[in-house]
Design a protein around this motif. Structure first.
Motif, PDB file in Angstrom:
ATOM      1  N   VAL A   1       2.914   4.519   6.969  1.00 49.54           N
ATOM      2  CA  VAL A   1       2.405   3.146   6.364  1.00 49.54           C
ATOM      3  C   VAL A   1       1.543   3.412   4.966  1.00 49.54           C
ATOM      4  N   LYS A   2       0.687   4.291   5.366  1.00 47.76           N
ATOM      5  CA  LYS A   2      -0.252   4.528   4.134  1.00 47.76           C
ATOM      6  C   LYS A   2       0.386   5.037   2.998  1.00 47.76           C
TER       7      LYS A   2
ATOM      8  N   HIS B   1       2.083   1.867   1.564  1.00 49.43           N
ATOM      9  CA  HIS B   1       0.890   1.170   0.722  1.00 49.43           C
ATOM     10  C   HIS B   1       0.597   1.797  -0.726  1.00 49.43           C
TER      11      HIS B   1
ATOM     12  N   SER C   1      -2.993   0.342   5.654  1.00 54.13           N
ATOM     13  CA  SER C   1      -2.488  -0.392   4.324  1.00 54.13           C
ATOM     14  C   SER C   1      -3.528  -1.441   3.882  1.00 54.13           C
TER      15      SER C   1
ATOM     16  N   LEU D   1      -0.042  -4.549   3.225  1.00 55.82           N
ATOM     17  CA  LEU D   1       1.369  -4.591   3.134  1.00 55.82           C
ATOM     18  C   LEU D   1       2.159  -5.414   4.336  1.00 55.82           C
TER      19      LEU D   1
END
Length: 393
Positions: free
Chosen positions: A273-274, A277, A369, A373
């Motif tokens: 997820v990071k 983002h 995020s 996001l």
């Protein structure tokens, strides 16, 4: 996808994790007893050096020394060398150490021949080395999937030998063809087809060595998959916990999203997820089953290390919020696994329980995020039916 990539090491503070290791492997890893191996790039370099020595001297060597990117010198065994009319081919059997790399045991071959291109060292891919057909890999479209570090290693290794024969390279050049006889079949077991690398494996490696069961290599594969999708104009990705959840997502979405939008994140939910983002992705779907999604909902980063068990108390609290009675909560607290909890919830028809897990998972992942996001979480049962979702559309 199991070759080492040290560049990700610092990033892993966001999502330190392990793959689902067998117990004996975990014990070896904790004791530092796992054997490191060598990348396909290091193997190709050794084979090239051996072939060049034979081409220049007529001597067949059994071992060669290779200098790794950070300066360490290692010795690799040459499996065989064949003398052709105008070229020499040497092979190294790729040794992945204790890592379960699909290229372990493969023949990495290099054929070296002189050319009329004075002073030039040309490196190309032959049989079993994939060709790049999609952008985003940092390699030229239509060219062999040989990464920059192996190319640099091969060139430097060639010049180590050529420096002993300066008059030769002034008159002619070298052509080096890297091949992997069974590479096309091996590649079917990798992510290469998804990444647009067709016809064989990649010649990889940034450090020259393979770290057994490396989390860094898995995270690097995630980054690479995202880069390919982004280069193909994708702004939405489906991040799944494994192959089965990916298959269920493809059944769910049909033709809505092309194959390059699917990324298997394994245990690296927060890290993935990071990365999405940071790379400017607009939306992600997170898909999996009750056990992994519950751990994510709990805020667990290391979803497969010891001690990261699903909390039955956590699940009971969610069930209470979903309206479950005290007797059901007691059963959940005494349950053995997350799957056992799902059986209890299903048999007592506790509505909204799975949606709450998804909601909490989305909330936890939003932390990676900066809440910038769009995150949608989908939970499947083990037959592929959607049983939980957040947000509810």
């Amino acid at each position: 996808m199991s070759e080492s990539d040290e560049k990700v090491t610092n990033d892993l503070s966001i999502a330190e994790s392990e793959q689902d290791l067998p117990q004996e492997v975990k014990e070896k890893k904790l004791k530092g007893q796992l054997k490191t191996g060598y990348t396909t790039g290091t193997s190709a370099t050794a084979a090239s050096k051996s072939a060049l020595i034979a081409l220049l001297t007529g001597k067949i060597v059994e071992n060669v020394q290779v200098t790794l990117p950070k300066g360490k010198i290692v010795t690799l065994k040459i499996a065989w060398t064949k003398i052709h009319e105008n070229s020499i081919t040497s092979a190294v059997i790729k040794d992945g150490g204790d890592d379960p790399d699909v290229t372990h045991g493969a023949e990495i071959c290099s054929t070296v021949e002189f050319t009329n291109n004075k002073g030039n060292v040309q490196i190309i891919g032959g049989t079993g080395v994939g060709k790049v057909t999609k952008p985003g890999l940092g390699l030229l479209l239509g060219h062999a999937a040989i990464n920059p570090t192996p190319i640099k290693m091969i060139c430097e290794s060639m010049h180590e030998v050529l420096d002993l024969y300066p008059e030769l390279i002034e008159k002619q050049g070298l052509k080096i063809t890297i091949s992997v006889p069974n590479g096309e079949e091996i590649a079917k077991k990798t992510d290469n087809p998804r990444l647009g690398i067709l016809g064989g494996i990649s010649i990889l490696g940034t450090t020259g060595i393979v770290l057994p069961y490396s989390t860094a290599s898995f995270a690097a594969a995630i980054r690479q998959s995202l880069d390919v999708g982004i280069a193909l104009k994708a702004d939405t990705f489906i991040l799944t916990t494994g192959g089965r959840s990916e298959d269920f997502c493809k059944n769910l979405f049909g033709d809505t999203y092309p194959d390059h939008c699917y990324v298997q994140m394994g245990d690296f939910a927060g890290y993935s997820v990071k990365q999405c983002h940071d790379k400017g992705v607009k939306k992600v779907f997170i898909a999996g089953f009750i056990g992994k999604l519950t751990k994510i909902a709990m805020g667990v980063k290391q979803t497969h290390v010891r001690g990261s068990h699903v909390s039955m108390e956590f699940m009971a609290n969610l069930a209470e919020r979903a309206g479950a009675f005290e007797d059901i909560l007691g059963l959940i607290r005494e349950a053995n696994t997350a799957r056992h909890v799902s059986e209890i919830v299903d048999s007592h028809k506790v509505k909204g329980f799975y949606d709450l897990i998804c909601r909490n998972a989305a909330s936890q992942l939003s932390n990676y995020s900066k809440n910038e996001l769009s995150i949608e979480v989908i939970m499947f049962d083990f037959k592929g039916y959607t049983i939980g979702k957040f947000p509810k559309n």
